[in-house]
Design an enzyme around this catalytic site. Sequence first.
Site, PDB file in Angstrom:
ATOM      1  N   GLU A 146     -55.416  36.364 -91.461  1.00 20.49           N
ATOM      2  CA  GLU A 146     -55.113  35.309 -90.490  1.00 20.49           C
ATOM      3  C   GLU A 146     -56.035  35.351 -89.283  1.00 20.49           C
ATOM      4  O   GLU A 146     -56.358  34.301 -88.705  1.00 20.49           O
ATOM      5  CB  GLU A 146     -53.648  35.372 -90.050  1.00 20.49           C
ATOM      6  CG  GLU A 146     -52.655  34.779 -91.056  1.00 20.49           C
ATOM      7  CD  GLU A 146     -52.341  35.695 -92.229  1.00 20.49           C
ATOM      8  OE1 GLU A 146     -52.810  36.858 -92.231  1.00 20.49           O
ATOM      9  OE2 GLU A 146     -51.623  35.267 -93.151  1.00 20.49           O
ATOM     10  N   ASP A 163     -44.185  32.501 -88.633  1.00 20.71           N
ATOM     11  CA  ASP A 163     -43.979  33.930 -88.394  1.00 20.71           C
ATOM     12  C   ASP A 163     -45.275  34.723 -88.574  1.00 20.71           C
ATOM     13  O   ASP A 163     -45.407  35.819 -88.026  1.00 20.71           O
ATOM     14  CB  ASP A 163     -42.935  34.492 -89.368  1.00 20.71           C
ATOM     15  CG  ASP A 163     -41.698  33.617 -89.491  1.00 20.71           C
ATOM     16  OD1 ASP A 163     -40.624  34.043 -89.044  1.00 20.71           O
ATOM     17  OD2 ASP A 163     -41.796  32.497 -90.046  1.00 20.71           O
ATOM     18  N   PHE A 164     -46.197  34.215 -89.376  1.00 24.42           N
ATOM     19  CA  PHE A 164     -47.427  34.976 -89.638  1.00 24.42           C
ATOM     20  C   PHE A 164     -48.472  34.788 -88.544  1.00 24.42           C
ATOM     21  O   PHE A 164     -49.473  35.495 -88.527  1.00 24.42           O
ATOM     22  CB  PHE A 164     -48.069  34.576 -90.978  1.00 24.42           C
ATOM     23  CG  PHE A 164     -47.159  34.579 -92.167  1.00 24.42           C
ATOM     24  CD1 PHE A 164     -45.942  35.251 -92.162  1.00 24.42           C
ATOM     25  CD2 PHE A 164     -47.526  33.907 -93.330  1.00 24.42           C
ATOM     26  CE1 PHE A 164     -45.104  35.234 -93.274  1.00 24.42           C
ATOM     27  CE2 PHE A 164     -46.703  33.891 -94.445  1.00 24.42           C
ATOM     28  CZ  PHE A 164     -45.484  34.546 -94.421  1.00 24.42           C
ATOM     29  N   HIS A 172     -39.387  35.416 -92.167  1.00 23.85           N
ATOM     30  CA  HIS A 172     -39.811  34.105 -92.664  1.00 23.85           C
ATOM     31  C   HIS A 172     -38.846  33.018 -92.203  1.00 23.85           C
ATOM     32  O   HIS A 172     -38.680  32.010 -92.883  1.00 23.85           O
ATOM     33  CB  HIS A 172     -39.817  34.086 -94.204  1.00 23.85           C
ATOM     34  CG  HIS A 172     -40.985  34.751 -94.844  1.00 23.85           C
ATOM     35  ND1 HIS A 172     -41.286  36.073 -94.681  1.00 23.85           N
ATOM     36  CD2 HIS A 172     -41.942  34.266 -95.691  1.00 23.85           C
ATOM     37  CE1 HIS A 172     -42.366  36.381 -95.402  1.00 23.85           C
ATOM     38  NE2 HIS A 172     -42.781  35.309 -96.009  1.00 23.85           N
TER      39      HIS A 172
HETATM   40  C1  TPP Z   1     -49.441  38.126 -92.860  1.00 24.67           C
HETATM   41  C2  TPP Z   1     -49.015  37.348 -94.059  1.00 24.67           C
HETATM   42  N1  TPP Z   1     -49.843  36.406 -94.549  1.00 24.67           N
HETATM   43  C3  TPP Z   1     -49.488  35.694 -95.631  1.00 24.67           C
HETATM   44  C4  TPP Z   1     -48.292  35.909 -96.257  1.00 24.67           C
HETATM   45  C5  TPP Z   1     -47.882  35.070 -97.476  1.00 24.67           C
HETATM   46  N2  TPP Z   1     -47.965  35.875 -98.668  1.00 24.67           N
HETATM   47  C6  TPP Z   1     -46.882  36.469 -99.193  1.00 24.67           C
HETATM   48  S1  TPP Z   1     -47.243  37.366-100.546  1.00 24.67           S
HETATM   49  C7  TPP Z   1     -48.867  36.967-100.445  1.00 24.67           C
HETATM   50  C8  TPP Z   1     -49.828  37.475-101.460  1.00 24.67           C
HETATM   51  C9  TPP Z   1     -50.002  38.943-101.393  1.00 24.67           C
HETATM   52  O1  TPP Z   1     -50.804  39.355-102.442  1.00 24.67           O
HETATM   53  P1  TPP Z   1     -50.942  40.869-102.804  1.00 24.67           P
HETATM   54  O2  TPP Z   1     -51.185  41.656-101.565  1.00 24.67           O
HETATM   55  O3  TPP Z   1     -51.953  41.004-103.882  1.00 24.67           O
HETATM   56  O4  TPP Z   1     -49.511  41.327-103.338  1.00 24.67           O
HETATM   57  P2  TPP Z   1     -48.681  40.804-104.593  1.00 24.67           P
HETATM   58  O5  TPP Z   1     -47.858  39.656-104.118  1.00 24.67           O
HETATM   59  O6  TPP Z   1     -49.646  40.435-105.668  1.00 24.67           O
HETATM   60  O7  TPP Z   1     -47.815  41.938-104.989  1.00 24.67           O
HETATM   61  C10 TPP Z   1     -49.112  36.130 -99.360  1.00 24.67           C
HETATM   62  C11 TPP Z   1     -50.434  35.584 -99.008  1.00 24.67           C
HETATM   63  C12 TPP Z   1     -47.441  36.881 -95.703  1.00 24.67           C
HETATM   64  N3  TPP Z   1     -46.231  37.139 -96.232  1.00 24.67           N
HETATM   65  N4  TPP Z   1     -47.839  37.593 -94.630  1.00 24.67           N
END
Ligand code: TPP
Lengths: 320, 320, 337, 337
Positions: free
Chosen positions: D68, D93-94, D137
């Site tokens: 971000e 929230d992010f 969230h």
């Molecule tokens: C700071 C933040 N940015 C974006 C998100 C939205 N988000 C939730 S899960 C995710 C993907 C995460 O991917 P990864 O780290 O590979 O984990 P996986 O879900 O594959 O286990 C995102 C972008 C978030 N929860 N927090």
Amino acid sequence: MHESDLNQYLNELTSMWRIRHFEEHVAQLRADNLIAGSVHLCNGQEAIYVGTCAALDLRRDAVFPTYRGHGWAIACGTPLDALFAELLGRAGGVNGGRGGSAYLSAPDHGLYGENSIVGAGAPIAAGAALAATFDGSGRITVAAFGEGAMNQGSVHEALNFAAVYQLPVLFIVENNRYSELTPIASMVRSDRLYSRASGYGMRGVRIDGNDIDTVRETAIQAAAHTRSGGGPVLIEAMTQRLVGHYFGDAQLYRPDGEVEQAREDEPIARLTRLLAARGVAQAELDAIRDAAHQEVAEAAKRALAAPLADPSTIEEHMYA
Amino acid sequence: MHESDLNQYLNELTSMWRIRHFEEHVAQLRADNLIAGSVHLCNGQEAIYVGTCAALDLRRDAVFPTYRGHGWAIACGTPLDALFAELLGRAGGVNGGRGGSAYLSAPDHGLYGENSIVGAGAPIAAGAALAATFDGSGRITVAAFGEGAMNQGSVHEALNFAAVYQLPVLFIVENNRYSELTPIASMVRSDRLYSRASGYGMRGVRIDGNDIDTVRETAIQAAAHTRSGGGPVLIEAMTQRLVGHYFGDAQLYRPDGEVEQAREDEPIARLTRLLAARGVAQAELDAIRDAAHQEVAEAAKRALAAPLADPSTIEEHMYA
Amino acid sequence: MPDTATIAEPTTLSYAMAVNAALRRALAERGDTILFGEDVALPGGVHGVTRRLRTEFGERVFDTPISESAILGGAIGAALMGRRPIVEIMWADFTFVAFDQLINQAANVRYVSQGRLHAPLTVRTQQGATPGSCAQHSQSVEALFAHIPGLRVCLPATPQDAYDLTLAAIGCDDPVIVIESRALYHSMKGPVTFGTEWPTIGGARTARPGTDITVVTWGATLHTALAAAEALHEEGLEAEVVDLRWLNPLDDRTVLESVARTGRLAVVHDANLTGGFGAEITSRVAENGIPLLAPPVRVGTNDLRIPAAPSLQGAAIPNAATVAERLMKACTAGSLS
Amino acid sequence: MPDTATIAEPTTLSYAMAVNAALRRALAERGDTILFGEDVALPGGVHGVTRRLRTEFGERVFDTPISESAILGGAIGAALMGRRPIVEIMWADFTFVAFDQLINQAANVRYVSQGRLHAPLTVRTQQGATPGSCAQHSQSVEALFAHIPGLRVCLPATPQDAYDLTLAAIGCDDPVIVIESRALYHSMKGPVTFGTEWPTIGGARTARPGTDITVVTWGATLHTALAAAEALHEEGLEAEVVDLRWLNPLDDRTVLESVARTGRLAVVHDANLTGGFGAEITSRVAENGIPLLAPPVRVGTNDLRIPAAPSLQGAAIPNAATVAERLMKACTAGSLS
Ligand SMILES: Cc1ncc(C[n+]2csc(CCOP(=O)(O)OP(=O)(O)O)c2C)c(N)n1
Ligand SMILES: Cc1ncc(C[n+]2csc(CCOP(=O)(O)OP(=O)(O)O)c2C)c(N)n1
Ligand SMILES: [Mg+2]
Ligand SMILES: [Mg+2]
């Protein structure tokens, strides 16, 4: 030595003296309380600014340094009067006194802004490089920050972001060994910071940042590489500051003899020795130093005579 | 095969089935709208949780997973009833329904909390490890997150922080190739994420995260290393999810055949094949699967019969 | 320095050294405390607030990388495990590089876990503009913290409060943000009584009694408000100055009770007006139906970024003269209806 | 989809598709726009808001790493150089993992440079609780943005506003935070007139005229307030509902004018009460000396973290019934003095 090489060296010497004298004047103005607040001087790190700017085309390229940015501003060609005026809180400052020493900008000269939040300029510089991938300008950008900033999340994100899109940006790590009052060795386990670049799939090199030749040639190569779409480059330039982190820093944390040694190794002394060894007369070298001094002193004088920023303007420019 | 080895494998198979059946029940409960909101299932990644927990002493160690944390919770020994109840918004949930699927904790079982902010658990896990350097507990901690989280600033800061103090923490990167709906290959230039570890002066390895033997043995070694003061270790465990990022994800972004192939390579299928090849009877393998199924189904049933979280309690526990 | 814990006679200390004394006492008396942050240990802090603590308490006091998310996240993790971390974020403006760790992490711990977990961490920071400080080092941001349920927030304005509030924060079993004043660190000296009790959180303080108007303020702005009250006094008007000290927990009873007596309300803060915590105070008075003789007044910085030049800062941020002028007007303004 | 720019007849669109139509028009008509964020391009957004834009606009629409600070900083840098970036932060929230880039960076650009630089970026995000959404969230955080001078802030509540405010944000030469409502994306459909003019920022809207009380609200809470107003109507009371739409610039004139007519004020928001933007509205009315027949009322979430369980969320966050009850009381409450 070719005449063109000699001229280049002499110009670089002039530029570095201009920066050094500027900083010394700033220190004095701060000591006299004519400048208010924190000032972060770059004495000893001049070769990085002058050498890198030799690789830039500042009509289109953009530089994003930190609070320790006077040297960058001067190497970019920002007029000294307007810089002094900015630090002195004058209406004629590059930002009319709003930016101050630690957060000034001069976009007409490619200086898109100091930043006083450690690491925050890196993603912004990457974004400015991103724009170049759309606008056909051929712009490259420079994100400059200290070695301590390498542990800040935003720098990490910027490095990966630049690598994944192969953005035309140079990340210049000015490794002066200290972050404020704390040595880098106590903040990282591996102090080969340039080695982090490969983890992002990016070129990374460590260079002698006090050697104007090395900085200039590295920057020219890296700029050509990144301008032609080769992706970002991280350059860790080893240097030392000859002064404290900020004005007033007693530097108790520096081991005995370190600053004395640094005075031997600093870029102006080195270039001066090199030129003397190659036959440039001491009188000529002195004249360069003195001319720069006079230029700076006169600029300071003019700035001091200029009017303060006008309080009645404070509501201006909040929004479009 | 030694009897103790065999028992271990059979226990691991049971644990992995328990997780798989749990997730399948959750999917059904979500489809039936008995669970509300986003659920992130871990089908296919079970070996990472079961293998790593074999290296932990959950009376003192602490695990910090992400929203995709049901598998970790179960591998830590969190009772299934209380987990189902949490997802179902019941008073008897591990957090009385306050945490939900994506942000639950069960510290009695070493689960110090899922985290729904990508990357945010990493510095917290490092801090829990930091506490161990003061409290004499011998604790180690686990920060688990996806490959996509490796590009988040807080993870970078946590890795360096852990390295510089040689904190007893394992960073487990569950590399399931995707971050939500985007492949890691489009978010990094170098996809050898474990190679970033060396830049921090930290051990980093990439392993087959679907092979229970590899995960368990790597975790045991890494845990011993970090518990004895050897510093943090980053383990990139390659895996795949058999399901979408969240419940309802149509997975249009996955190439044809990828999920089918993943079904061949997933850890339960692999361990089952291994055990069958070593002479364990199909009936015994089926019995393990079915017993886990029954255990899970009964837990779900009990949780469904339990009372919802009581709205009159919402003001409780805001402050000490 | 004498053993702070057992002394009853007041000692004169600077604001910075009062914080230092509190930290020293906490580290001495509570073995679960640890203290870390950028430049806090060997250098003793860029403002000298933590000096000598490393020497005295060894590795429980340590320097960190420039990694605010790791500092705050690290403190949360250590707090979950039974430590009582005290961390410094050098400038309040820098909390924003790691705001998630406060809002989404620390603030949620107790509530979401139904009290099974808690995070007793203290975040020391400082704020405000000082001549020449740039726009990224000058903001007054207390309203942002005060809007986050789960975070306790205080702003000491005197050496005594610097001591007491710091200890109360450290003793609190929830995350507390202590917003100090850089301007006061070395400029303000005053008597500090160490006491033997461990102070607890909460409670406003009537810094000056009065009858004509209630002036609510907090942090370094207290001194602006007191100077303005003194100017009013010379005009024959008596302002009651309430120093909130804690924005969370908020002692609105002291405010309401005072306004009910004076019939007039002004809130003064350095922060910019829109969405500042002054709005909360004004609203509490209004929604409690306290009758006012004139509309309430908020004095703060107009909604501007903070310029560095002293001449500009001086015009942007409330000072005793501008506050006095506003208070005077408020005292003489006509009745509401 | 028809060419959105030339159609005058209203089309029925979901809230999400209204945002999509605005983005599509901006990308089509303004060559300086680029659009990026997590999962926004090939996947078309986790809520489908940006779907088909990558196909239509190619590399001007792209997916990013989960970074971000890089997204927001990248947008600022590109904006400084003449692009007009539109970025998505998936959940409000992010924003806190990268809050610095908004507060200390984007907000300062124009002012500190004396207008030599500007950063015309649009940050789209969404907020609010939906059944089961966890505490990280679920927050409503508009008050934090609205306290930052230099950031424009809006919260569209209808498909038409989702379209208009998005375009206005993109057209604005300053950084704008557009806070959408996840709950409304697919649940709310309505007529959208595309118009030919490019909308500009600012301006509240009287969503329902009334005479007995002014109800000020914004974002998805508008629908709670309108439902409550309908309930009041059945009791013979007419609430005037003002949808602020923009918190910055704040159209307080519409509020003051309405309250002057109705003599009663309630502010309703999903955010928690203390330090919520309701305090700002209440304060503006109070300090402008608008006479009220009864104390103003703020309805919001008590100062709590947001629990995930639907039964708990339902009790924490205002709904039509609880709002109606509070409004009813406010309408019948006695005079102030
Ligand atoms: C700071 C933040 N940015 C974006 C998100 C939205 N988000 C939730 S899960 C995710 C993907 C995460 O991917 P990864 O780290 O590979 O984990 P996986 O879900 O594959 O286990 C995102 C972008 C978030 N929860 N927090
Ligand atoms: C996010 C943030 N954290 C902390 C600071 C305080 N600070 C200012 S300069 C500095 C040291 C930076 O060291 P380095 O990156 O090596 O650069 P140098 O000052 O040596 O040029 C610190 C910690 C800050 N300005 N921003
Ligand atoms: Mg340095
Ligand atoms: Mg993944």
